[in-house]
Write an enzyme that holds these catalytic residues in place. Structure first.
Site, PDB file in Angstrom:
ATOM      1  N   ASP A 110       3.920 -10.816  -1.348  1.00 47.26           N
ATOM      2  CA  ASP A 110       3.147 -11.158  -2.528  1.00 47.26           C
ATOM      3  C   ASP A 110       1.712 -11.219  -2.050  1.00 47.26           C
ATOM      4  O   ASP A 110       1.427 -11.778  -0.991  1.00 47.26           O
ATOM      5  CB  ASP A 110       3.581 -12.481  -3.143  1.00 47.26           C
ATOM      6  N   PHE A 170      -4.958   0.836  -4.417  1.00 49.12           N
ATOM      7  CA  PHE A 170      -4.588   0.407  -5.772  1.00 49.12           C
ATOM      8  C   PHE A 170      -5.101  -1.017  -5.967  1.00 49.12           C
ATOM      9  O   PHE A 170      -5.701  -1.606  -5.068  1.00 49.12           O
ATOM     10  CB  PHE A 170      -3.062   0.480  -5.969  1.00 49.12           C
ATOM     11  N   LYS A 216       2.853   1.040  -2.857  1.00 49.45           N
ATOM     12  CA  LYS A 216       3.139  -0.017  -1.889  1.00 49.45           C
ATOM     13  C   LYS A 216       4.272   0.385  -0.945  1.00 49.45           C
ATOM     14  O   LYS A 216       4.239   0.088   0.250  1.00 49.45           O
ATOM     15  CB  LYS A 216       3.479  -1.326  -2.605  1.00 49.45           C
ATOM     16  N   ALA A 249       5.359   2.620  -6.026  1.00 55.56           N
ATOM     17  CA  ALA A 249       5.399   3.769  -5.104  1.00 55.56           C
ATOM     18  C   ALA A 249       4.305   3.699  -4.055  1.00 55.56           C
ATOM     19  O   ALA A 249       4.518   4.014  -2.880  1.00 55.56           O
ATOM     20  CB  ALA A 249       5.297   5.070  -5.895  1.00 55.56           C
TER      21      ALA A 249
END
Length: 208
Positions: A80, A163, A21, A19
């Site tokens: 990534d 995060f 990201k 969420a």
């Protein structure tokens, strides 16, 4: 290529269920005023998560983007990213999200990394966040770009925003960690912001 791919209002799938990201990517892409509907992978619960078997950020981003594009029939973007620590030879790198053994346990990953660096003095705590952003179309067309954010690692986590390793990386020319920056401040300088802004021309080129 199907007719939906050329529709400027086509759906663009964000290959993540994280969420935080999704919010970050929507914000970054909103700056570009793209006309596409941005939808997270959580809108497709039947699509299995992709095993990240690549050996680079770019390979893993492309694996995720292609898998989602094939499964949904819509263009997909994936990233990534990870933390690369100079004295660890670039580790955790692609293993950043599972450095402590269990995928996505941010606190355990942070604690392990700080323990490994406990004897490393400030001048040698250089590191960077790296991000590869990939766009894949259902017909196999692809683009991939990369972005970096250099900084140094704090000895203790600070800040509650963001995060992952955000609470320990202090960007160059900054006195705060990434987790002390506002979302807008972070997006302006972050590895993910740089990568996805660099991907926007490819989205415009391939999707109209």
């Amino acid at each position: 290529m199907g007719p939906g791919i050329l529709d400027p209002m086509t759906r663009l799938i964000l290959a993540t269920r994280n969420a935080g990201k999704i919010t970050e990517l929507r914000s970054i892409l909103a700056e570009a005023a793209l006309p596409h509907e941005l939808v997270g992978a959580d809108a497709y619960p039947d699509v299995p998560d992709v095993r990240e078997t690549g050996t680079t950020f770019a390979e893993n981003a492309l694996l995720k983007a292609h898998a989602l594009a094939r499964a949904t029939g819509h263009p997909a973007v994936a990233d990534d990213s990870g933390l690369c620590v100079d004295v660890l030879g670039g580790a955790p790198g692609i293993f950043s999200a599972r450095w402590a053994g269990r995928h996505g346990d941010d606190r355990a990953n942070l604690d392990l990394l700080l323990a490994q660096l406990s004897d490393i003095a400030d001048p040698h705590r250089g590191a960077h966040f790296a991000c590869a952003a990939a766009l894949a179309l259902p017909d196999g067309t692809q683009r991939v770009v990369e972005g970096r954010l250099r900084g140094t690692l704090r000895h203790t986590p600070t800040g509650t925003n963001g995060f992952g390793y955000d609470p320990v990386l202090q960007p160059e020319n900054e006195i705060r960690t990434c987790a002390e920056l506002s979302p807008a401040e972070k997006n302006a300088i972050s590895h993910r912001g740089k990568a996805f802004r660099a991907l926007v021309p490819a989205v415009r080129e391939l999707l109209g």
